[in-house]
Scaffold this motif. Structure first.
Motif, mmCIF file in Angstrom:
data_model
loop_
_atom_site.group_PDB
_atom_site.id
_atom_site.type_symbol
_atom_site.label_atom_id
_atom_site.label_comp_id
_atom_site.label_asym_id
_atom_site.label_seq_id
_atom_site.Cartn_x
_atom_site.Cartn_y
_atom_site.Cartn_z
ATOM 1 N N ALA A 60 0.851 -1.173 0.000
ATOM 2 C CA ALA A 60 0.000 0.000 0.000
ATOM 3 C C ALA A 60 0.897 1.236 0.000
ATOM 4 C CB ALA A 60 -0.895 0.005 1.234
ATOM 5 N N ASP A 61 0.465 2.280 -0.676
ATOM 6 C CA ASP A 61 1.270 3.501 -0.733
ATOM 7 C C ASP A 61 1.559 4.042 0.664
ATOM 8 O OD1 ASP A 61 -0.288 4.825 -3.761
ATOM 9 O OD2 ASP A 61 1.369 3.416 -3.482
ATOM 10 N N SER A 62 0.615 3.851 1.559
ATOM 11 C CA SER A 62 0.741 4.427 2.903
ATOM 12 C C SER A 62 1.836 3.770 3.744
ATOM 13 C CB SER A 62 -0.588 4.319 3.644
ATOM 14 O OG SER A 62 -0.992 2.972 3.735
ATOM 15 N N VAL A 63 2.312 2.580 3.316
ATOM 16 C CA VAL A 63 3.327 1.883 4.120
ATOM 17 C C VAL A 63 4.659 1.737 3.382
ATOM 18 C CG1 VAL A 63 1.476 0.599 5.264
ATOM 19 C CG2 VAL A 63 2.754 -0.479 3.403
ATOM 20 N N LYS A 86 2.930 4.724 12.864
ATOM 21 C CA LYS A 86 2.145 5.930 13.085
ATOM 22 C C LYS A 86 0.813 5.559 13.724
ATOM 23 C CE LYS A 86 3.970 7.874 8.775
ATOM 24 N NZ LYS A 86 3.597 8.427 7.441
ATOM 25 N N GLU A 88 -2.032 6.169 12.734
ATOM 26 C CA GLU A 88 -2.961 5.728 11.684
ATOM 27 C C GLU A 88 -2.705 4.302 11.209
ATOM 28 O OE1 GLU A 88 -1.146 8.541 11.713
ATOM 29 O OE2 GLU A 88 -0.423 9.057 9.697
ATOM 30 N N ASP A 89 -1.638 3.673 11.694
ATOM 31 C CA ASP A 89 -1.410 2.257 11.403
ATOM 32 C C ASP A 89 -2.200 1.360 12.357
ATOM 33 O OD1 ASP A 89 2.012 3.108 10.813
ATOM 34 O OD2 ASP A 89 0.499 2.620 9.288
#
Length: 120
Positions: A60-63, A86, A88-89
């Motif tokens: 995922a882009d977020s990780v 974070k 948000e994780d």
């Protein structure tokens, strides 16, 4: 029947690290892909990272740049190293495996989930 056994969740402070493990066992011909999804409260389940039998890994882009997925083929196990965590994780992390059974059928299996909480 194929079972996925997860371990490694817990509570960690922002910026910290955790490693998740998922071991697959049971009667199957092959594991076509294996990895992790997550579901945060009030959100849909989303892909975190997955590795194919050809060793292609999708994140995922977020990780990207923070999480690393690796695989031990001899143990049918994947490991998700999570760094720079974070808030948000925070989510329940589910192991997923797409396998081919001896009947030649393709099946998807899920683990029970392990909670990762990132909080100070």
């Amino acid at each position: 029947q194929v079972q996925l056994v997860e371990s490694g969740g817990g509570l960690v402070q922002p910026g910290g690290s955790l490693r998740l493990s998922c071991a697959a066992s049971g009667s199957m011909v092959s594991i076509n892909s294996m990895g992790w999804y997550r579901q945060a409260p009030g959100k849909e389940r989303e892909l975190v990272a997955e590795i194919t039998s050809g060793s292609t890994t999708n994140y995922a882009d977020s990780v990207k740049g923070r999480f690393t997925l690796s695989r031990d083929n001899a143990k049918n196990t994947v490991y998700l190293q999570m760094n720079s965590l974070k808030p948000e994780d925070t989510a329940i992390y589910y192991c997923h495996a797409a396998v081919t059974l001896w009947t030649n059928a393709g099946m998807d299996y899920w683990g029970k989930g392990t909670l990762v909480t990132v909080s100070s």
